[in-house]
Motif scaffolding. Structure first.
Motif, PDB file in Angstrom:
ATOM      1  N   LEU A  23      -4.133   2.773  12.323  1.00 47.41           N
ATOM      2  CA  LEU A  23      -4.291   1.866  11.191  1.00 47.41           C
ATOM      3  C   LEU A  23      -4.076   2.593   9.876  1.00 47.41           C
ATOM      4  CD1 LEU A  23      -5.181  -0.817   9.883  1.00 47.41           C
ATOM      5  CD2 LEU A  23      -7.556  -0.052  10.144  1.00 47.41           C
ATOM      6  N   ALA A  24      -4.684   3.774   9.736  1.00 47.71           N
ATOM      7  CA  ALA A  24      -4.520   4.546   8.500  1.00 47.71           C
ATOM      8  C   ALA A  24      -3.055   4.900   8.266  1.00 47.71           C
ATOM      9  CB  ALA A  24      -5.374   5.809   8.570  1.00 47.71           C
ATOM     10  N   TYR A  25      -2.327   5.224   9.337  1.00 48.23           N
ATOM     11  CA  TYR A  25      -0.908   5.560   9.203  1.00 48.23           C
ATOM     12  C   TYR A  25      -0.085   4.350   8.780  1.00 48.23           C
ATOM     13  CZ  TYR A  25       3.880   6.511  10.646  1.00 48.23           C
ATOM     14  OH  TYR A  25       5.257   6.619  10.676  1.00 48.23           O
ATOM     15  N   LEU A  26      -0.294   3.219   9.457  1.00 47.65           N
ATOM     16  CA  LEU A  26       0.527   2.034   9.171  1.00 47.65           C
ATOM     17  C   LEU A  26       0.236   1.454   7.788  1.00 47.65           C
ATOM     18  CD1 LEU A  26       0.495   0.209  12.627  1.00 47.65           C
ATOM     19  CD2 LEU A  26       2.328   1.578  11.602  1.00 47.65           C
ATOM     20  N   LEU A  27      -0.994   1.658   7.292  1.00 47.73           N
ATOM     21  CA  LEU A  27      -1.312   1.177   5.945  1.00 47.73           C
ATOM     22  C   LEU A  27      -0.653   2.019   4.859  1.00 47.73           C
ATOM     23  CD1 LEU A  27      -5.087   0.182   6.226  1.00 47.73           C
ATOM     24  CD2 LEU A  27      -3.138  -1.339   5.847  1.00 47.73           C
ATOM     25  N   ASN A  28      -0.030   3.103   5.261  1.00 47.17           N
ATOM     26  CA  ASN A  28       0.723   3.928   4.313  1.00 47.17           C
ATOM     27  C   ASN A  28       2.224   3.880   4.587  1.00 47.17           C
ATOM     28  OD1 ASN A  28      -1.238   5.573   2.487  1.00 47.17           O
ATOM     29  ND2 ASN A  28      -2.168   5.648   4.527  1.00 47.17           N
ATOM     30  N   THR A  85       0.122   2.022  -3.963  1.00 48.56           N
ATOM     31  CA  THR A  85      -0.014   3.343  -3.343  1.00 48.56           C
ATOM     32  C   THR A  85      -1.310   3.446  -2.539  1.00 48.56           C
ATOM     33  OG1 THR A  85      -1.070   4.197  -5.359  1.00 48.56           O
ATOM     34  CG2 THR A  85       1.332   4.455  -5.158  1.00 48.56           C
ATOM     35  N   ASN A  86      -2.106   2.401  -2.578  1.00 44.88           N
ATOM     36  CA  ASN A  86      -3.365   2.396  -1.832  1.00 44.88           C
ATOM     37  C   ASN A  86      -3.135   1.909  -0.408  1.00 44.88           C
ATOM     38  OD1 ASN A  86      -4.910   3.175  -4.117  1.00 44.88           O
ATOM     39  ND2 ASN A  86      -4.912   1.054  -4.846  1.00 44.88           N
ATOM     40  N   PRO A  87      -3.939   2.392   0.531  1.00 46.10           N
ATOM     41  CA  PRO A  87      -3.793   1.934   1.930  1.00 46.10           C
ATOM     42  C   PRO A  87      -4.393   0.541   2.114  1.00 46.10           C
ATOM     43  CG  PRO A  87      -5.591   3.511   1.764  1.00 46.10           C
ATOM     44  CD  PRO A  87      -4.956   3.445   0.408  1.00 46.10           C
ATOM     45  N   VAL A  88      -3.664  -0.460   1.686  1.00 42.92           N
ATOM     46  CA  VAL A  88      -4.129  -1.833   1.778  1.00 42.92           C
ATOM     47  C   VAL A  88      -2.939  -2.725   2.078  1.00 42.92           C
ATOM     48  CG1 VAL A  88      -3.895  -2.159  -0.715  1.00 42.92           C
ATOM     49  CG2 VAL A  88      -5.414  -3.660   0.580  1.00 42.92           C
ATOM     50  N   SER A  89      -3.142  -3.751   2.872  1.00 42.65           N
ATOM     51  CA  SER A  89      -2.051  -4.625   3.281  1.00 42.65           C
ATOM     52  C   SER A  89      -1.837  -5.734   2.259  1.00 42.65           C
ATOM     53  CB  SER A  89      -2.367  -5.256   4.645  1.00 42.65           C
ATOM     54  OG  SER A  89      -3.328  -6.283   4.491  1.00 42.65           O
ATOM     55  N   PRO A  90      -0.705  -6.439   2.328  1.00 46.06           N
ATOM     56  CA  PRO A  90      -0.548  -7.657   1.513  1.00 46.06           C
ATOM     57  C   PRO A  90      -1.576  -8.705   1.928  1.00 46.06           C
ATOM     58  CG  PRO A  90       1.562  -6.926   2.425  1.00 46.06           C
ATOM     59  CD  PRO A  90       0.496  -6.137   3.115  1.00 46.06           C
ATOM     60  N   GLN A  91      -1.861  -9.632   1.046  1.00 40.79           N
ATOM     61  CA  GLN A  91      -2.758 -10.729   1.398  1.00 40.79           C
ATOM     62  C   GLN A  91      -2.052 -11.661   2.379  1.00 40.79           C
ATOM     63  OE1 GLN A  91      -4.446 -12.829  -1.885  1.00 40.79           O
ATOM     64  NE2 GLN A  91      -5.726 -11.115  -2.521  1.00 40.79           N
ATOM     65  N   VAL A  92      -2.809 -12.143   3.337  1.00 38.07           N
ATOM     66  CA  VAL A  92      -2.227 -13.080   4.299  1.00 38.07           C
ATOM     67  C   VAL A  92      -2.038 -14.436   3.616  1.00 38.07           C
ATOM     68  CG1 VAL A  92      -3.286 -11.890   6.251  1.00 38.07           C
ATOM     69  CG2 VAL A  92      -4.495 -13.784   5.172  1.00 38.07           C
ATOM     70  N   ASN A  93      -1.090 -15.198   4.110  1.00 40.04           N
ATOM     71  CA  ASN A  93      -0.819 -16.512   3.525  1.00 40.04           C
ATOM     72  C   ASN A  93      -1.995 -17.462   3.754  1.00 40.04           C
ATOM     73  OD1 ASN A  93       1.744 -15.619   2.767  1.00 40.04           O
ATOM     74  ND2 ASN A  93       2.629 -16.225   4.736  1.00 40.04           N
ATOM     75  N   GLY A  94      -2.121 -18.428   2.875  1.00 42.57           N
ATOM     76  CA  GLY A  94      -3.201 -19.398   3.012  1.00 42.57           C
ATOM     77  C   GLY A  94      -3.158 -20.167   4.312  1.00 42.57           C
ATOM     78  N   SER A  95      -1.957 -20.381   4.835  1.00 45.25           N
ATOM     79  CA  SER A  95      -1.822 -21.117   6.095  1.00 45.25           C
ATOM     80  C   SER A  95      -2.301 -20.302   7.286  1.00 45.25           C
ATOM     81  CB  SER A  95      -0.361 -21.522   6.310  1.00 45.25           C
ATOM     82  OG  SER A  95       0.480 -20.371   6.302  1.00 45.25           O
ATOM     83  N   ALA A  96      -2.542 -18.998   7.092  1.00 50.99           N
ATOM     84  CA  ALA A  96      -3.023 -18.138   8.169  1.00 50.99           C
ATOM     85  C   ALA A  96      -4.527 -17.909   8.090  1.00 50.99           C
ATOM     86  CB  ALA A  96      -2.303 -16.793   8.124  1.00 50.99           C
ATOM     87  N   MET A  97      -5.193 -18.550   7.133  1.00 51.62           N
ATOM     88  CA  MET A  97      -6.629 -18.358   6.943  1.00 51.62           C
ATOM     89  C   MET A  97      -7.429 -19.421   7.696  1.00 51.62           C
ATOM     90  SD  MET A  97      -7.275 -15.698   4.984  1.00 51.62           S
ATOM     91  CE  MET A  97      -8.925 -16.025   4.361  1.00 51.62           C
TER      92      MET A  97
END
Length: 405
Positions: free
Chosen positions: A191-196, A206-218
């Motif tokens: 997870l740490a690798y893929l977030l970079n 540059t932070n290890p954080v993903s894009p926000q998921v779409n509202g239709s996926a919540m």
């Protein structure tokens, strides 16, 4: 009453559910003692204990009672609030916190029933969260279809991670505890690798954080914008019912319990232990993976390295407390959700460190692991069984007594 008919007290002594409840009570008692021992007013009153002992006892009682009352207000019902919304919000927070914990705990419980000590719910949750997040921000679909794919993706991710353990265990005999612990580290570092990398990292960050998921996926909120409780809770309840049916009404559930009770006897009876071992871990991983979707697509909306928090490890405690019974696991998850929701309020309102919640949780595990200790504390120790009297024995005793005169 015939000697073969157990009394009500005997049934209480033998009841695992009673031991679980008493373990919780004992943990709260010890926790209350620790709260009182670290309270300033209580320690101050102990300086003149022999002059006015009731002052010390009253201060200790108030310290523990006020802390637990604050925890109740933060976890169940805030009777000090001015609006109904504020009064019931603590309960909704408890249910929200319990949602991912419930499905992860069910996964651990299924593995326990198969005789497998699954320490890998943490890694299985992470894989489920990664699959759910990627599907959530890369696809653009209508709400029901998109959310369904997210749930299926989380199930697939966790099932693959759990199934890998089951296959290696069944094929090579490697111990599942070692396998799951190591795969937890693999999942966390993956997870740490893929977030970079561009696979999961948010573009332009540059932070290890993903894009926000779409509202239709919540998961949609169940009670409106003022509450965080979402549809994932109902999904977790449905998963509980499904696991109960699986374990108590299906052929696979019977085979899982048979293998868990005695693997060699199950193999002799014609049960395919290889298949059952793999399937048990696949189901366990799938349930833990669903917890990842509840985290990302239920509350957080994006993926970080701390997505699993301590859920995977708390799930072991919840499964033990629920004695691997889906109904018991459900209520145990609610209890631990209440701990997490009410701990913050307790600390803010009374100054009691939130670490006491972890202490109480640990004590629950300690008492659950030692049922004779719990029975002894509450006076439910096993009574010595007296031999039933028989007419022949009574006659012999009477004859002996007559001869001695």
């Amino acid at each position: 009453m015939s000697p073969e008919t157990p009394s009500f007290i005997d049934r209480l002594r033998a009841s695992g559910a009673v031991v679980s409840v008493l373990a919780i009570v004992a943990a709260f008692i010890v926790g209350g003692i620790l709260i009182a021992a670290t309270d300033e007013k209580t320690t101050s009153a102990t300086t003149y204990f022999f002059a006015r002992p009731l002052d010390t006892l009253a201060a200790a009682w108030n310290a523990a009672a006020n802390s637990y009352a604050a925890m109740f207000r933060g976890a169940v019902f805030n009777y000090d609030a001015s609006t109904f919304t504020a009064m019931i919000k603590p309960l909704t927070e408890t249910l929200t916190y319990a949602t991912p914990l419930l499905t992860a705990s069910l996964g651990v419980a299924v593995a326990f029933r198969a005789g497998l000590f699954n320490i890998g719910a943490q890694g299985q949750l992470i894989l489920g969260a990664m699959f759910a997040t990627w599907i959530g921000f890369t696809l653009d679909l209508a709400w029901p279809v998109h959310l369904l794919l997210v749930i299926l993706g989380s199930i697939l991710g966790g099932a693959l991670w759990g199934g890998l353990v089951g296959w290696i265990k069944a094929r090579t005999g490697a111990h599942e505890v070692i396998l799951t612990i190591m795969l937890n580290y693999v999942a966390l570092n993956l997870l740490a690798y893929l977030l970079n990398t561009p696979v999961l990292q948010r573009p332009g960050s540059t932070n290890p954080v993903s894009p926000q998921v779409n509202g239709s996926a919540m998961y949609p909120e169940l009670l409106g914008d003022e509450f965080r409780l979402h549809l994932g809770f109902l999904v977790a309840v449905a998963a509980t019912a499904l696991v109960w049916w699986l374990m108590n009404r299906s052929t696979l559930g019977f085979e899982i319990k048979a293998v868990g009770s005695n693997r060699h006897a199950a193999r002799t009876a014609g049960i395919n232990t290889f298949k059952v071992t793999v399937l048990a871990m696949v189901i366990a991983g799938a349930l833990a993976g669903m917890a990842g979707a509840a985290q990302v697509n239920g509350t957080e909306r994006f993926l970080t390295e701390s997505v699993a928090a301590s859920i995977g490890f708390d799930a072991i405690t919840v499964a033990l407390l629920g004695r691997s019974n889906p109904i018991g696991v459900f209520f145990a998850a609610l209890l631990f959700g209440a701990f997490r929701a009410g701990g913050v309020t307790m600390q803010v309102a009374t100054g009691t460190p939130i670490d006491i919640v972890l202490v109480v949780q640990s004590l629950i595990v300690l008492f659950i692991a030692a049922p004779p200790l719990v029975r002894s504390i509450f006076g439910l120790g096993q009574r010595k069984k007296r031999k039933p009297r028989t007419p022949g024995r009574d006659a012999a005793v009477a004859a002996t007594a007559g001869g001695d005169k």
